[in-house]
Design a protein around this motif. Structure first.
Motif, PDB file in Angstrom:
ATOM      1  N   PRO A   1       2.042  12.259  -3.155  1.00 12.94           N
ATOM      2  CA  PRO A   1       2.504  11.348  -4.211  1.00 12.94           C
ATOM      3  C   PRO A   1       4.012  11.343  -4.389  1.00 12.94           C
ATOM      4  O   PRO A   1       4.521  10.667  -5.258  1.00 12.94           O
ATOM      5  N   GLU A   2       4.739  12.111  -3.561  1.00 16.30           N
ATOM      6  CA  GLU A   2       6.169  12.276  -3.848  1.00 16.30           C
ATOM      7  C   GLU A   2       6.972  10.989  -3.616  1.00 16.30           C
ATOM      8  O   GLU A   2       8.035  10.806  -4.211  1.00 16.30           O
ATOM      9  N   ASN A   3       6.478  10.091  -2.770  1.00 10.75           N
ATOM     10  CA  ASN A   3       7.211   8.849  -2.537  1.00 10.75           C
ATOM     11  C   ASN A   3       6.223   7.727  -2.244  1.00 10.75           C
ATOM     12  O   ASN A   3       5.911   7.446  -1.096  1.00 10.75           O
ATOM     13  N   ILE A   4       5.742   7.089  -3.291  1.00 10.66           N
ATOM     14  CA  ILE A   4       4.722   6.062  -3.098  1.00 10.66           C
ATOM     15  C   ILE A   4       5.315   4.764  -2.559  1.00 10.66           C
ATOM     16  O   ILE A   4       4.572   3.864  -2.166  1.00 10.66           O
ATOM     17  N   HIS A   5       6.652   4.674  -2.488  1.00 13.11           N
ATOM     18  CA  HIS A   5       7.291   3.453  -2.009  1.00 13.11           C
ATOM     19  C   HIS A   5       7.914   3.655  -0.621  1.00 13.11           C
ATOM     20  O   HIS A   5       8.883   2.998  -0.264  1.00 13.11           O
TER      21      HIS A   5
ATOM     22  N   TRP B   1       0.823  -1.202   0.000  1.00 14.22           N
ATOM     23  CA  TRP B   1       0.000   0.000   0.000  1.00 14.22           C
ATOM     24  C   TRP B   1       0.862   1.259   0.000  1.00 14.22           C
ATOM     25  O   TRP B   1       2.033   1.240   0.341  1.00 14.22           O
ATOM     26  N   ILE B   2       0.234   2.341  -0.373  1.00 12.30           N
ATOM     27  CA  ILE B   2       0.891   3.641  -0.381  1.00 12.30           C
ATOM     28  C   ILE B   2       0.656   4.317   0.969  1.00 12.30           C
ATOM     29  O   ILE B   2      -0.472   4.384   1.452  1.00 12.30           O
ATOM     30  N   ASP B   3       1.726   4.772   1.573  1.00 18.76           N
ATOM     31  CA  ASP B   3       1.626   5.543   2.806  1.00 18.76           C
ATOM     32  C   ASP B   3       1.029   6.897   2.447  1.00 18.76           C
ATOM     33  O   ASP B   3       1.649   7.701   1.750  1.00 18.76           O
TER      34      ASP B   3
ATOM     35  N   ARG C   1      -3.355   2.827  -2.858  1.00 14.12           N
ATOM     36  CA  ARG C   1      -4.010   3.158  -1.593  1.00 14.12           C
ATOM     37  C   ARG C   1      -4.794   1.952  -1.111  1.00 14.12           C
ATOM     38  O   ARG C   1      -5.467   1.272  -1.874  1.00 14.12           O
ATOM     39  N   MET C   2      -4.714   1.671   0.175  1.00 21.37           N
ATOM     40  CA  MET C   2      -5.324   0.469   0.725  1.00 21.37           C
ATOM     41  C   MET C   2      -6.844   0.504   0.621  1.00 21.37           C
ATOM     42  O   MET C   2      -7.492   1.456   1.065  1.00 21.37           O
ATOM     43  N   THR C   3      -7.418  -0.536   0.036  1.00 16.80           N
ATOM     44  CA  THR C   3      -8.863  -0.750  -0.027  1.00 16.80           C
ATOM     45  C   THR C   3      -9.107  -2.230   0.226  1.00 16.80           C
ATOM     46  O   THR C   3      -8.169  -3.047   0.175  1.00 16.80           O
ATOM     47  N   PRO C   4     -10.355  -2.636   0.470  1.00 16.31           N
ATOM     48  CA  PRO C   4     -10.633  -4.066   0.669  1.00 16.31           C
ATOM     49  C   PRO C   4     -10.255  -4.935  -0.525  1.00 16.31           C
ATOM     50  O   PRO C   4     -10.029  -6.139  -0.377  1.00 16.31           O
ATOM     51  N   ASP C   5     -10.187  -4.337  -1.732  1.00 19.01           N
ATOM     52  CA  ASP C   5      -9.885  -5.106  -2.937  1.00 19.01           C
ATOM     53  C   ASP C   5      -8.452  -4.933  -3.426  1.00 19.01           C
ATOM     54  O   ASP C   5      -8.102  -5.412  -4.513  1.00 19.01           O
ATOM     55  N   SER C   6      -7.604  -4.265  -2.639  1.00 16.63           N
ATOM     56  CA  SER C   6      -6.242  -3.987  -3.097  1.00 16.63           C
ATOM     57  C   SER C   6      -5.471  -5.256  -3.422  1.00 16.63           C
ATOM     58  O   SER C   6      -4.815  -5.354  -4.470  1.00 16.63           O
ATOM     59  N   GLY C   7      -5.494  -6.233  -2.535  1.00 11.18           N
ATOM     60  CA  GLY C   7      -4.736  -7.449  -2.753  1.00 11.18           C
ATOM     61  C   GLY C   7      -5.167  -8.175  -4.010  1.00 11.18           C
ATOM     62  O   GLY C   7      -4.329  -8.650  -4.792  1.00 11.18           O
ATOM     63  N   TYR C   8      -6.469  -8.253  -4.228  1.00 14.40           N
ATOM     64  CA  TYR C   8      -7.007  -8.921  -5.410  1.00 14.40           C
ATOM     65  C   TYR C   8      -6.598  -8.184  -6.680  1.00 14.40           C
ATOM     66  O   TYR C   8      -6.077  -8.799  -7.625  1.00 14.40           O
TER      67      TYR C   8
ATOM     68  N   ASN D   1      -4.270  -9.553   4.898  1.00 15.14           N
ATOM     69  CA  ASN D   1      -5.500  -9.160   4.214  1.00 15.14           C
ATOM     70  C   ASN D   1      -5.272  -9.083   2.700  1.00 15.14           C
ATOM     71  O   ASN D   1      -6.116  -9.502   1.905  1.00 15.14           O
ATOM     72  N   MET D   2      -4.134  -8.530   2.296  1.00  9.94           N
ATOM     73  CA  MET D   2      -3.815  -8.481   0.873  1.00  9.94           C
ATOM     74  C   MET D   2      -3.580  -9.886   0.326  1.00  9.94           C
ATOM     75  O   MET D   2      -3.915 -10.183  -0.835  1.00  9.94           O
TER      76      MET D   2
END
Length: 352
Positions: A194-198, A187-189, A225-232, A254-255
């Motif tokens: 957006p300057e550092n998505i990692h 996930w993105i912190d 960005r974390m959502t319930p469907d991010s892992g999928y 969860n992911m």
């Protein structure tokens, strides 16, 4: 509860001198009169030395305390993540054992009433806080402890696990199994977007390790960005790559659940077509098909330790403390049997 600073003021010496006297430092040069004054003042004010804090806690030092628990997730978000439920339960069980009152404050998008925090003996903040939210907590808390997060600098008490070291161990282990196409989804912190998505620690460690090993492929590192469907969604996108990974590491369990669904829908097998490993070891991990290999992070112990740090503050500790708890890789059927459970240093990697 009296602090070292208050004893120092009453006797007319420095806090360092009081600390050294109460910890029986034999190298301290101080008059007998001053030493006796410090000890008598500490006894009169009922000061508990660090050596006696755990004993005092067992005897009910938390009785009558009011502790505020501030959670960075909304209730529905927390219930969807058993890991953070575990952290909260650790805090609550420790408070119950100490007979302390606990006031739970959940994220609603705006700061809680400052009077609630100011009226509490101390605050345990669960999760990540940055910028204005972090400064607001510092400003309105008598004593502030962070659980599962350590703000930058050394001004705050915190307890967390070293997920960067755990990621290094996990990568070393799967590399020793012969894997080279190693993917990561995370996930993105939000604070660094957006300057550092990692910037998230597991993601940052993955990129550094894979780059040093000469294996990094940006197509095998996907975050959002974390959502319930991010892992999928991320797993399906990565496994649709013309040259997909042979092992997929997810930022949390969860992911991994979402990744399992994507893998099964695509007609792939775990671990024959793609192995999966993750972080947290939530209860359901052992019941997946196949059971999930994951880094066990002691969620409840993080919560319990946060409360213990608060008790130390209330007993007079003045120097900030950062507690880092250990992790364990729990090997299950989603990966082959490990070659080496220990840390594999990059300098010892075999040629790719």
């Amino acid at each position: 509860m009296v602090t070292i600073k208050e004893i120092a003021a009453a006797v007319g010496v420095s806090s360092a001198t009081v600390s050294r006297v109460l910890n029986y430092d034999p190298t301290l040069s101080i008059s007998t009169r001053k030493r006796q004054a410090i000890i008598e003042t500490a006894e009169a004010l009922n000061y508990a030395t660090p050596r006696n804090r755990s004993r005092a806690a067992a005897q009910g030092i938390g009785l009558g305390l009011k502790i505020a628990l501030v959670h960075f997730l909304e209730p529905a978000q927390e219930l969807a993540d058993p890991y953070y439920v575990g952290v909260r339960l650790g805090i609550e069980s420790r408070c119950q054992a100490l007979k302390s009152e606990i006031v739970k404050i959940v994220h609603t998008g705006s700061p809680p009433e400052a009077a609630i925090l100011e009226g509490a003996s101390g605050v345990v903040a669960v999760g990540h806080y940055y910028g204005d939210a972090l400064e607001w907590l510092r400003r309105h808390s008598r004593h502030l402890i962070f659980a599962d997060y350590a703000p930058a600098g050394d001004a705050d008490d915190s307890v967390l696990s070293d997920v960067a070291t755990a990621m290094t161990r996990l990568l070393g282990a799967v590399h020793a199994m012969g894997y080279r196409r190693i993917g990561f989804i995370g996930w993105i912190d939000a604070f660094h977007e957006p300057e550092n998505i990692h910037s998230e620690r597991r993601c940052r460690t993955y990129i550094e390790w894979m780059t040093k090993a000469g294996l990094f492929d940006p197509d095998l590192c996907l975050v959002e960005r974390m959502t319930p469907d991010s892992g999928y969604a991320l797993a399906r996108a990565m496994l649709s790559n013309p040259n997909p990974p042979k092992v997929l590491i997810t930022c949390n369990d969860n992911m991994a659940l979402g990744a399992y669904r994507a893998i099964h829908e695509m007609g792939l097998r775990i671990p024959e077509d793609v192995a999966v490993a993750s972080f947290n070891d939530i209860p359901v991990a052992q019941f997946l098909g196949p059971p999930l290999t994951t880094v066990k992070i002691p969620a409840e112990l993080i919560g319990e330790t946060a409360v213990d740090l608060l008790l130390e503050r209330l007993s007079g500790r003045e120097v900030a403390k950062k507690v880092v708890l250990g992790t364990e890789i729990v090997w299950r059927g989603s990966t082959p049997a490990p070659v080496d459970h220990g840390l594999t240093r990059l300098g010892e990697l075999s040629p790719v």
